[in-house]
Design a protein around this motif. Structure first.
Motif, PDB file in Angstrom:
ATOM      1  N   ASP A 168       0.867  -1.185   0.000  1.00 32.37           N
ATOM      2  CA  ASP A 168       0.000   0.000   0.000  1.00 32.37           C
ATOM      3  C   ASP A 168       0.896   1.225   0.000  1.00 32.37           C
ATOM      4  O   ASP A 168       1.110   1.876   1.033  1.00 32.37           O
ATOM      5  CB  ASP A 168      -0.912   0.001   1.233  1.00 32.37           C
ATOM      6  N   PRO A 169       1.543   1.539  -1.120  1.00 31.52           N
ATOM      7  CA  PRO A 169       2.550   2.591  -1.161  1.00 31.52           C
ATOM      8  C   PRO A 169       1.944   3.964  -0.876  1.00 31.52           C
ATOM      9  O   PRO A 169       0.786   4.219  -1.160  1.00 31.52           O
ATOM     10  CB  PRO A 169       3.101   2.503  -2.582  1.00 31.52           C
ATOM     11  N   THR A 170       2.787   4.874  -0.341  1.00 34.44           N
ATOM     12  CA  THR A 170       2.367   6.244  -0.039  1.00 34.44           C
ATOM     13  C   THR A 170       2.704   7.152  -1.226  1.00 34.44           C
ATOM     14  O   THR A 170       3.800   7.093  -1.776  1.00 34.44           O
ATOM     15  CB  THR A 170       3.098   6.738   1.204  1.00 34.44           C
ATOM     16  N   HIS A 171       1.754   8.009  -1.564  1.00 35.15           N
ATOM     17  CA  HIS A 171       1.968   8.954  -2.680  1.00 35.15           C
ATOM     18  C   HIS A 171       2.816  10.118  -2.198  1.00 35.15           C
ATOM     19  O   HIS A 171       2.402  10.909  -1.356  1.00 35.15           O
ATOM     20  CB  HIS A 171       0.626   9.469  -3.209  1.00 35.15           C
ATOM     21  N   SER A 172       4.018  10.229  -2.699  1.00 34.64           N
ATOM     22  CA  SER A 172       4.915  11.317  -2.331  1.00 34.64           C
ATOM     23  C   SER A 172       4.733  12.503  -3.273  1.00 34.64           C
ATOM     24  O   SER A 172       3.985  12.453  -4.245  1.00 34.64           O
ATOM     25  CB  SER A 172       6.370  10.832  -2.360  1.00 34.64           C
ATOM     26  N   THR A 173       5.440  13.598  -2.988  1.00 31.63           N
ATOM     27  CA  THR A 173       5.397  14.800  -3.825  1.00 31.63           C
ATOM     28  C   THR A 173       5.920  14.528  -5.222  1.00 31.63           C
ATOM     29  O   THR A 173       5.395  15.040  -6.228  1.00 31.63           O
ATOM     30  CB  THR A 173       6.224  15.911  -3.170  1.00 31.63           C
ATOM     31  N   ILE A 174       6.945  13.704  -5.296  1.00 27.91           N
ATOM     32  CA  ILE A 174       7.511  13.394  -6.614  1.00 27.91           C
ATOM     33  C   ILE A 174       6.511  12.619  -7.450  1.00 27.91           C
ATOM     34  O   ILE A 174       6.343  12.869  -8.654  1.00 27.91           O
ATOM     35  CB  ILE A 174       8.817  12.586  -6.432  1.00 27.91           C
ATOM     36  N   VAL A 175       5.831  11.649  -6.767  1.00 25.59           N
ATOM     37  CA  VAL A 175       4.823  10.865  -7.501  1.00 25.59           C
ATOM     38  C   VAL A 175       3.691  11.768  -7.985  1.00 25.59           C
ATOM     39  O   VAL A 175       3.186  11.620  -9.101  1.00 25.59           O
ATOM     40  CB  VAL A 175       4.277   9.735  -6.600  1.00 25.59           C
ATOM     41  N   GLN A 176       3.294  12.745  -7.134  1.00 25.08           N
ATOM     42  CA  GLN A 176       2.234  13.673  -7.545  1.00 25.08           C
ATOM     43  C   GLN A 176       2.679  14.528  -8.734  1.00 25.08           C
ATOM     44  O   GLN A 176       1.894  14.818  -9.643  1.00 25.08           O
ATOM     45  CB  GLN A 176       1.865  14.585  -6.367  1.00 25.08           C
ATOM     46  N   GLU A 177       3.938  14.927  -8.748  1.00 27.26           N
ATOM     47  CA  GLU A 177       4.469  15.700  -9.867  1.00 27.26           C
ATOM     48  C   GLU A 177       4.415  14.892 -11.151  1.00 27.26           C
ATOM     49  O   GLU A 177       4.020  15.398 -12.211  1.00 27.26           O
ATOM     50  CB  GLU A 177       5.903  16.126  -9.561  1.00 27.26           C
ATOM     51  N   ILE A 178       4.831  13.622 -11.040  1.00 26.75           N
ATOM     52  CA  ILE A 178       4.777  12.761 -12.224  1.00 26.75           C
ATOM     53  C   ILE A 178       3.337  12.562 -12.675  1.00 26.75           C
ATOM     54  O   ILE A 178       3.035  12.520 -13.872  1.00 26.75           O
ATOM     55  CB  ILE A 178       5.455  11.411 -11.924  1.00 26.75           C
ATOM     56  N   THR A 179       2.436  12.490 -11.701  1.00 29.22           N
ATOM     57  CA  THR A 179       1.012  12.319 -12.040  1.00 29.22           C
ATOM     58  C   THR A 179       0.490  13.517 -12.836  1.00 29.22           C
ATOM     59  O   THR A 179      -0.235  13.374 -13.827  1.00 29.22           O
ATOM     60  CB  THR A 179       0.197  12.149 -10.752  1.00 29.22           C
ATOM     61  N   ASP A 180       0.883  14.705 -12.379  1.00 33.34           N
ATOM     62  CA  ASP A 180       0.450  15.913 -13.098  1.00 33.34           C
ATOM     63  C   ASP A 180       1.022  15.960 -14.508  1.00 33.34           C
ATOM     64  O   ASP A 180       0.333  16.350 -15.469  1.00 33.34           O
ATOM     65  CB  ASP A 180       0.867  17.153 -12.322  1.00 33.34           C
ATOM     66  N   LEU A 181       2.299  15.577 -14.644  1.00 29.89           N
ATOM     67  CA  LEU A 181       2.895  15.566 -15.977  1.00 29.89           C
ATOM     68  C   LEU A 181       2.228  14.532 -16.869  1.00 29.89           C
ATOM     69  O   LEU A 181       2.028  14.755 -18.070  1.00 29.89           O
ATOM     70  CB  LEU A 181       4.402  15.290 -15.865  1.00 29.89           C
ATOM     71  N   GLU A 182       1.881  13.385 -16.273  1.00 28.64           N
ATOM     72  CA  GLU A 182       1.170  12.365 -17.043  1.00 28.64           C
ATOM     73  C   GLU A 182      -0.192  12.878 -17.516  1.00 28.64           C
ATOM     74  O   GLU A 182      -0.613  12.647 -18.645  1.00 28.64           O
ATOM     75  CB  GLU A 182       0.983  11.115 -16.175  1.00 28.64           C
ATOM     76  N   LYS A 183      -0.872  13.582 -16.600  1.00 28.10           N
ATOM     77  CA  LYS A 183      -2.187  14.127 -16.968  1.00 28.10           C
ATOM     78  C   LYS A 183      -2.064  15.153 -18.091  1.00 28.10           C
ATOM     79  O   LYS A 183      -2.856  15.176 -19.038  1.00 28.10           O
ATOM     80  CB  LYS A 183      -2.817  14.786 -15.744  1.00 28.10           C
ATOM     81  N   GLY A 184      -1.033  16.016 -17.992  1.00 22.18           N
ATOM     82  CA  GLY A 184      -0.843  16.995 -19.057  1.00 22.18           C
ATOM     83  C   GLY A 184      -0.516  16.352 -20.384  1.00 22.18           C
ATOM     84  O   GLY A 184      -1.029  16.754 -21.436  1.00 22.18           O
ATOM     85  N   ALA A 185       0.350  15.321 -20.363  1.00 22.63           N
ATOM     86  CA  ALA A 185       0.678  14.627 -21.607  1.00 22.63           C
ATOM     87  C   ALA A 185      -0.536  13.920 -22.170  1.00 22.63           C
ATOM     88  O   ALA A 185      -0.754  13.878 -23.388  1.00 22.63           O
ATOM     89  CB  ALA A 185       1.821  13.639 -21.359  1.00 22.63           C
ATOM     90  N   SER A 186      -1.340  13.324 -21.282  1.00 25.23           N
ATOM     91  CA  SER A 186      -2.558  12.635 -21.738  1.00 25.23           C
ATOM     92  C   SER A 186      -3.538  13.607 -22.380  1.00 25.23           C
ATOM     93  O   SER A 186      -4.116  13.335 -23.436  1.00 25.23           O
ATOM     94  CB  SER A 186      -3.213  11.917 -20.552  1.00 25.23           C
ATOM     95  N   ASP A 187      -3.723  14.772 -21.721  1.00 21.01           N
ATOM     96  CA  ASP A 187      -4.638  15.772 -22.297  1.00 21.01           C
ATOM     97  C   ASP A 187      -4.122  16.285 -23.633  1.00 21.01           C
ATOM     98  O   ASP A 187      -4.897  16.514 -24.581  1.00 21.01           O
ATOM     99  CB  ASP A 187      -4.804  16.940 -21.328  1.00 21.01           C
ATOM    100  N   ALA A 188      -2.803  16.495 -23.733  1.00 19.63           N
ATOM    101  CA  ALA A 188      -2.228  16.964 -24.993  1.00 19.63           C
ATOM    102  C   ALA A 188      -2.419  15.942 -26.094  1.00 19.63           C
ATOM    103  O   ALA A 188      -2.698  16.274 -27.259  1.00 19.63           O
ATOM    104  CB  ALA A 188      -0.749  17.283 -24.799  1.00 19.63           C
TER     105      ALA A 188
END
Length: 731
Positions: A245-265
């Motif tokens: 049950d891994p913990t979501h860190s700040t780095i993971v959240q940053e990668i998530t945002d970049l993934e979302k931006g790439a997906s939207d693009a």
């Protein structure tokens, strides 16, 4: 009887008065035959036109346009096409399609109108070809084989076809007029059927193109989702992550945002690329404006606005060309507007595709940038974090790709459903039924309307002729122009008096029939002259006219005779030495006259002749025509001659030449006490009277007034005035 007036200097009066109701009635009565001829002529023409045209039958059908039937499902696919259109634009476009060559050709081919005698007339295809200005060799020609026949059929269809929108509704009415009620109904029903079929095929074909493109894109997205899932599963197996049950860190959240931006693009790029390829593959007339970064959703694009304008101009051109023909200035203007709109639409269609291409390039560049940023950041983080972070990244990438795949798949299904629902946008409200009663007016009704319009046209023509005619006919107008009163009004006469012809061989005419209207008018003339004289010295009267032929010699002789009948000693002097007429009209000699006395060849008593019947009337003829009459009249002998006549006679009447022809009447008028101007009705123009008035005013001649001669007693304005003259005396 005329009211007595005093001699006065002539002055030009005001111009014509404004037309009043009484003047209009007089014009109608005077030109009644023109009005009747115009009305009857137009009535006969309209009756003939109605008989030649025959009975016409109109069949009418109705369609309903429902642009909101599939609006909810169209929102997603509408983003690819460029959004919806307003109801007015849709109805205008559909009205234009109903008159399009493709649709009308299908109707003509379905009903075989080129070989229908009720449609093309008794000549069939040959007559149609003649309409197209080209002979045809075979009556079995089809519309595809013969473009001239095709043009004739389409022209005939458009000429009798009417497309109209019912105001404030979603309804369109289709009407067709022909001599055959069955043909009218068949054409309307066939046009409705072909229009609905064409609408279904057009919408279905466009949506199928969208579906085909999205299907290809889904195949690529499916592979991307599958790759993301495989990498996530491999890492999951390696880490045994199912129990973690891994913990979501700040780095993971940053990668998530970049993934979302790439997906939207990527999603935006797919949609923009789909729109670009669709617009590139569509025919130019199917291209529509799409939403851009600067346009708001729901607003009408420039391309649709231009097409709406073109539909309006085309409908107006199709309607008016039927009645006015291709050379009418308004038709040429509409054709010019149509060409300008076509040019603008073509440019805008190219611009729309170019904009879509530019948008696709921008989206693709944005996608590359987003993926590059994500990739760089991932490479940095993969070296810094453990495999759990990698797992989270792969999990988010998988979810993003799966969401994008499901979204595009849903749009694909909606497009497939919308392809069928678009056909429900147009529905038939009423089919055209067989007309029972003719819609055209009967020849009798057309004749009645033609008669009414002919009356108005005849009245307008009569007013125009009345305004253009400058000949003076009304004593009131002459009085206003010259500023002098009317002394008498003398009616026309054919001199059919009582008594044998030999008794009326010589003048004056007043002696022929003392009870005639002419004799009565001359007595009125005499009374006016007598009452207008203020003293015994005012007894020398000159009579003249504007031009020859106005009856001044006749009135001079009869005025002298009327004065002589009243017991006055009168002398009539013929001062017209150029064209004398008094001597032969009175049956006297012209060997000794005024010219002989003035030249000293004869004494005064030798040139005076007494009338055979009226012993108180003496006559002095003009004598032998001298070379310079004006010099004789202006001599001292003439002045002495007038002075002697004043002493011997109560009245001296000078018959003078026309005032506009020579200067003689001005010389004679200067020796007389006053002047009487004779004006024949309908003979002198306004310019002539104005000129003679200026001449008399310049030389200071006293004018007693004018006598209106040759008046038509049948004219309405003189009926009451002269009607009493024709009243016979009691026997």
């Amino acid at each position: 009887m005329q009211q007595p007036v005093r001699a006065t200097n002539i002055s030009l009066g005001p111009g014509k008065e404004d037309l009043v109701l009484t003047d209009l009635w007089l014009i109608v009565r005077k030109r009644r035959w023109l009005l009747l001829a115009t009305a009857l002529g137009l009535a006969l023409l309209t009756v003939a036109a109605g008989l030649y045209r025959g009975k016409m039958y109109t069949a009418t059908g109705e369609l309903q346009i429902q642009p909101g039937s599939a609006s909810e499902l169209k929102q997603s696919v509408g983003s690819v096409f460029g959004g919806g259109s307003t109801l007015d634009v849709i109805i205008e476009s559909d009205s234009r399609i109903l008159l399009s060559e493709k649709l009308l050709t299908r109707v003509a081919e379905t009903l075989k109108l080129q070989s229908n005698s009720s449609f093309m007339g008794s000549q069939g295809a040959i007559k149609a070809a003649l309409f197209g200005r080209r002979p045809v060799l075979s009556t079995t020609a089809t519309l595809d084989e013969d473009p001239y026949l095709r043009n004739a059929v389409l022209t005939n269809l458009r000429a009798h076809l009417t497309i109209a929108r019912v105001p404030r509704t979603q309804m369109i009415t289709i009407s067709y007029v022909s001599k055959s009620p069955q043909l009218s109904a068949d054409i309307v029903n066939a046009l409705e059927s072909e229009f609905i079929k064409n609408n279904f095929v057009a919408h279905y074909s466009s949506t199928q193109q969208v579906t085909s493109w999205l299907t290809g894109q889904i195949d690529d997205l499916r592979k991307v989702v599958q790759d993301s899932q495989d990498r996530m599963v491999d890492l999951q197996k390696k880490l045994g992550i199912s129990a973690l049950d891994p913990t979501h860190s700040t780095i993971v959240q940053e990668i998530t945002d970049l993934e979302k931006g790439a997906s939207d693009a990527t999603e935006q790029r797919v949609l923009v690329e789909a729109r670009y390829h669709i617009l590139q593959s569509l025919p130019p007339d199917r291209i529509q404006d799409g939403p851009t970064a600067t346009s708001m959703e729901g607003t009408q694009g420039l391309l649709e606005s231009l097409r709406a304008q073109r539909a309006t101009v085309s409908a107006q051109l199709a309607q008016e060309q039927t009645y006015y023909g291709p050379n009418y200035p308004e038709i040429k203007k509409l054709n010019g507007q149509l060409k300008a709109l076509d040019h603008e639409i073509a440019q805008e269609e190219v611009a729309v595709v170019d904009k879509a291409k530019d948008a696709y390039g921008i989206a693709h560049a944005a996608e590359d940038r987003a993926k590059g940023v994500l990739e760089n950041r991932v490479h940095e983080l993969y070296g810094q974090r453990d495999d759990i972070v990698k797992y989270e990244i792969l999990s988010e990438e998988y979810e993003s790709n799966r969401h994008m795949y499901e979204s595009i798949l849903a749009r694909l299904r909606e497009a497939a459903v919308d392809a069928g629902l678009d056909s429900a946008d147009i529905s038939v409200v009423d089919l055209a039924s067989l007309p029972i009663q003719p819609s055209s007016m009967s020849p009798v009704t057309m004749g009645e309307l033609g008669f009414v319009f002919g009356l108005f046209g005849g009245l307008a023509l009569a007013l125009l002729l009345e305004r253009m005619d400058t000949r003076m006919r009304d004593s009131r107008q002459i009085q206003e122009l010259l500023g002098v009163p009317a002394i008498a009004v003398v009616p026309q006469t054919n001199w059919k008096g009582k008594g044998p012809e030999q008794e009326r061989a010589a003048g004056p005419e007043i002696l022929w029939d003392a009870r005639s209207p002419f004799a009565e008018s001359m007595r009125v003339f005499r009374t006016s002259i007598q009452l207008s004289s203020t003293s015994r010295e005012s007894r020398v009267i000159a009579v003249t006219s504007c031009q020859p032929g106005e009856g001044k010699s006749t009135l001079s002789m009869n005025l002298a005779a009327a004065l002589a009948q009243g017991g006055k000693k009168v002398v009539l002097v013929d001062t017209d030495m150029r064209r004398p007429s008094v001597y032969w009209r009175l049956g006297l000699s012209d060997k000794k006259g005024l010219s002989e006395f003035l030249t000293g060849l004869e004494p005064m008593d030798a040139v005076i002749q007494t009338h055979k019947t009226l012993t108180t009337l003496d006559v002095i003829s003009s004598g032998i025509c001298p070379p310079l009459p004006a010099d004789l009249l202006a001599s001292e002998q003439m002045k002495n001659f007038v002075r002697v006549l004043r002493e011997r006679y109560d009245y001296v009447i000078f018959d003078s030449p026309p005032a506009l022809s020579v200067t003689d009447p001005l010389i004679v008028a200067s020796l007389a006490d006053g002047l009487v101007l004779v004006v024949r009705q309908g003979f002198c123009t306004r310019a002539m009277l104005a000129r003679v008035g200026e001449v008399f005013r310049d030389v200071g001649v006293k004018v007693y007034g004018f006598v209106l001669n040759g008046v038509d007693a049948s004219l309405p304005e003189y009926y009451g005035y002269l009607g009493y003259y024709s009243y016979d005396y009691k026997k």
